[in-house]
Design a protein around this motif. Structure first.
Motif, PDB file in Angstrom:
ATOM      1  N   LEU A  41       0.864  -1.182   0.000  1.00 34.09           N
ATOM      2  CA  LEU A  41       0.000   0.000   0.000  1.00 34.09           C
ATOM      3  C   LEU A  41       0.897   1.226   0.000  1.00 34.09           C
ATOM      4  CD1 LEU A  41      -2.736   1.429   0.177  1.00 34.09           C
ATOM      5  CD2 LEU A  41      -2.565   1.224   2.682  1.00 34.09           C
ATOM      6  N   LEU A  42       0.750   2.054  -1.020  1.00 30.31           N
ATOM      7  CA  LEU A  42       1.532   3.273  -1.182  1.00 30.31           C
ATOM      8  C   LEU A  42       0.644   4.456  -0.831  1.00 30.31           C
ATOM      9  CD1 LEU A  42       3.979   4.873  -2.221  1.00 30.31           C
ATOM     10  CD2 LEU A  42       3.091   4.533  -4.547  1.00 30.31           C
ATOM     11  N   VAL A  43       1.088   5.272   0.128  1.00 28.68           N
ATOM     12  CA  VAL A  43       0.269   6.370   0.629  1.00 28.68           C
ATOM     13  C   VAL A  43       1.026   7.680   0.453  1.00 28.68           C
ATOM     14  CG1 VAL A  43      -1.054   7.254   2.570  1.00 28.68           C
ATOM     15  CG2 VAL A  43      -0.626   4.777   2.390  1.00 28.68           C
ATOM     16  N   ASP A  44       0.522   8.527  -0.436  1.00 28.74           N
ATOM     17  CA  ASP A  44       1.138   9.824  -0.682  1.00 28.74           C
ATOM     18  C   ASP A  44       0.107  10.709  -1.366  1.00 28.74           C
ATOM     19  OD1 ASP A  44       2.988  11.980  -1.611  1.00 28.74           O
ATOM     20  OD2 ASP A  44       4.522  10.534  -1.011  1.00 28.74           O
ATOM     21  N   ASP A  45       0.179  12.010  -1.139  1.00 36.40           N
ATOM     22  CA  ASP A  45      -0.752  12.916  -1.792  1.00 36.40           C
ATOM     23  C   ASP A  45      -0.140  13.567  -3.031  1.00 36.40           C
ATOM     24  OD1 ASP A  45       0.987  14.371  -0.186  1.00 36.40           O
ATOM     25  OD2 ASP A  45      -0.493  15.882   0.338  1.00 36.40           O
ATOM     26  N   SER A  46       1.076  13.199  -3.378  1.00 36.43           N
ATOM     27  CA  SER A  46       1.737  13.721  -4.577  1.00 36.43           C
ATOM     28  C   SER A  46       1.578  12.730  -5.727  1.00 36.43           C
ATOM     29  CB  SER A  46       3.230  13.940  -4.303  1.00 36.43           C
ATOM     30  OG  SER A  46       3.935  14.101  -5.515  1.00 36.43           O
ATOM     31  N   GLN A  47       0.933  13.172  -6.789  1.00 38.72           N
ATOM     32  CA  GLN A  47       0.730  12.307  -7.951  1.00 38.72           C
ATOM     33  C   GLN A  47       2.059  11.880  -8.559  1.00 38.72           C
ATOM     34  OE1 GLN A  47      -2.248  11.064  -8.755  1.00 38.72           O
ATOM     35  NE2 GLN A  47      -1.194   9.795 -10.247  1.00 38.72           N
ATOM     36  N   ASP A  48       3.051  12.775  -8.571  1.00 36.26           N
ATOM     37  CA  ASP A  48       4.362  12.439  -9.136  1.00 36.26           C
ATOM     38  C   ASP A  48       5.038  11.322  -8.351  1.00 36.26           C
ATOM     39  OD1 ASP A  48       4.074  14.354 -11.140  1.00 36.26           O
ATOM     40  OD2 ASP A  48       5.144  15.898 -10.004  1.00 36.26           O
ATOM     41  N   ILE A  49       5.007  11.404  -7.035  1.00 35.33           N
ATOM     42  CA  ILE A  49       5.599  10.355  -6.197  1.00 35.33           C
ATOM     43  C   ILE A  49       4.840   9.048  -6.388  1.00 35.33           C
ATOM     44  CG2 ILE A  49       5.993   9.594  -3.809  1.00 35.33           C
ATOM     45  CD1 ILE A  49       8.053  11.612  -4.741  1.00 35.33           C
ATOM     46  N   LEU A  50       3.513   9.116  -6.390  1.00 34.93           N
ATOM     47  CA  LEU A  50       2.717   7.900  -6.593  1.00 34.93           C
ATOM     48  C   LEU A  50       3.097   7.218  -7.901  1.00 34.93           C
ATOM     49  CD1 LEU A  50      -0.848   9.053  -5.451  1.00 34.93           C
ATOM     50  CD2 LEU A  50       0.687   7.477  -4.264  1.00 34.93           C
ATOM     51  N   ARG A  51       3.177   7.986  -8.965  1.00 35.18           N
ATOM     52  CA  ARG A  51       3.499   7.425 -10.280  1.00 35.18           C
ATOM     53  C   ARG A  51       4.885   6.779 -10.269  1.00 35.18           C
ATOM     54  NH1 ARG A  51       3.502  11.822 -13.017  1.00 35.18           N
ATOM     55  NH2 ARG A  51       1.258  12.016 -13.025  1.00 35.18           N
ATOM     56  N   LEU A  52       5.880   7.497  -9.770  1.00 38.10           N
ATOM     57  CA  LEU A  52       7.251   6.981  -9.750  1.00 38.10           C
ATOM     58  C   LEU A  52       7.362   5.720  -8.904  1.00 38.10           C
ATOM     59  CD1 LEU A  52      10.348   7.210 -10.214  1.00 38.10           C
ATOM     60  CD2 LEU A  52      10.406   8.613  -8.134  1.00 38.10           C
ATOM     61  N   VAL A  53       6.879   5.782  -7.681  1.00 36.38           N
ATOM     62  CA  VAL A  53       7.047   4.645  -6.768  1.00 36.38           C
ATOM     63  C   VAL A  53       6.223   3.445  -7.238  1.00 36.38           C
ATOM     64  CG1 VAL A  53       6.826   3.852  -4.389  1.00 36.38           C
ATOM     65  CG2 VAL A  53       7.710   6.139  -4.854  1.00 36.38           C
ATOM     66  N   GLN A  54       5.039   3.690  -7.794  1.00 34.00           N
ATOM     67  CA  GLN A  54       4.247   2.587  -8.354  1.00 34.00           C
ATOM     68  C   GLN A  54       5.028   1.861  -9.442  1.00 34.00           C
ATOM     69  OE1 GLN A  54       0.426   4.738  -9.204  1.00 34.00           O
ATOM     70  NE2 GLN A  54      -0.425   2.731  -8.767  1.00 34.00           N
ATOM     71  N   ALA A  78       2.858  -4.671   3.236  1.00 32.26           N
ATOM     72  CA  ALA A  78       3.683  -3.555   3.704  1.00 32.26           C
ATOM     73  C   ALA A  78       3.026  -2.244   3.292  1.00 32.26           C
ATOM     74  CB  ALA A  78       5.091  -3.631   3.125  1.00 32.26           C
ATOM     75  N   VAL A  79       3.418  -1.169   3.983  1.00 33.49           N
ATOM     76  CA  VAL A  79       2.910   0.164   3.697  1.00 33.49           C
ATOM     77  C   VAL A  79       4.087   1.103   3.506  1.00 33.49           C
ATOM     78  CG1 VAL A  79       1.550   2.109   4.587  1.00 33.49           C
ATOM     79  CG2 VAL A  79       0.803  -0.246   5.044  1.00 33.49           C
ATOM     80  N   ILE A  80       4.029   1.903   2.454  1.00 33.70           N
ATOM     81  CA  ILE A  80       4.987   2.990   2.235  1.00 33.70           C
ATOM     82  C   ILE A  80       4.184   4.265   2.410  1.00 33.70           C
ATOM     83  CG2 ILE A  80       6.548   4.100   0.610  1.00 33.70           C
ATOM     84  CD1 ILE A  80       6.885   1.288  -0.674  1.00 33.70           C
ATOM     85  N   LEU A  81       4.617   5.118   3.334  1.00 35.55           N
ATOM     86  CA  LEU A  81       3.758   6.169   3.860  1.00 35.55           C
ATOM     87  C   LEU A  81       4.474   7.504   3.952  1.00 35.55           C
ATOM     88  CD1 LEU A  81       1.102   6.832   5.495  1.00 35.55           C
ATOM     89  CD2 LEU A  81       2.285   5.920   7.494  1.00 35.55           C
ATOM     90  N   ASP A  82       3.867   8.534   3.376  1.00 42.43           N
ATOM     91  CA  ASP A  82       4.359   9.903   3.525  1.00 42.43           C
ATOM     92  C   ASP A  82       3.959  10.412   4.914  1.00 42.43           C
ATOM     93  OD1 ASP A  82       5.384  12.434   3.029  1.00 42.43           O
ATOM     94  OD2 ASP A  82       3.792  13.020   1.653  1.00 42.43           O
TER      95      ASP A  82
END
Length: 123
Positions: A4-17, A47-51
């Motif tokens: 589960l990837l948790v971030d409010d930045s679309q750029d970070i979400l896209r990259l980390v995904q 696992a969770v990756i969390l901002d």
């Protein structure tokens, strides 16, 4: 593994995904702390990756709640990089803490180490 990837930045979400998919992980996304807690409860990710800087509920509180109720490893991935921030993450129960901007190989190493310590494997 399901991350589960948790971030409010679309750029970070896209990259980390993209990075997680290349590493063979299945990825779910949450864009705020409340949505993250709901998805942890309903999906039970591995696992969770969390901002830390999150709308609704701050990341350290989300981490604390996850660690209180589940045995899921959590990596904090945030722009907060002062020693006090690392300590807050550790106090909340974070298994890893990486500050942005980050090098992708370092991110993968942190993630794999966290998964190996919890599950004995990375995929």
């Amino acid at each position: 593994m399901h991350i589960l990837l948790v971030d409010d930045s679309q750029d970070i979400l896209r990259l980390v995904q993209q990075v997680l998919a290349l590493e063979g992980h299945r990825v779910s996304v949450a864009r705020d702390g409340l949505e993250a807690l709901q998805k942890v409860a309903s999906q039970r990710p591995d696992a969770v990756i969390l901002d830390v800087n999150m709308p609704m509920i701050e990341g350290t509180e989300v981490c604390r709640r996850i660690k209180t109720s589940y045995s899921i490893p959590v990596m904090m991935l945030t722009v907060r990089s002062e020693q006090v921030d690392f300590q807050r993450g550790a106090d909340a129960g974070a298994d890893a803490y990486l500050s942005k901007p980050f090098d992708i190989p370092v991110f993968i190493e942190y993630l794999n180490t966290m998964l190996r310590l919890r599950y004995g494997t990375t995929v």
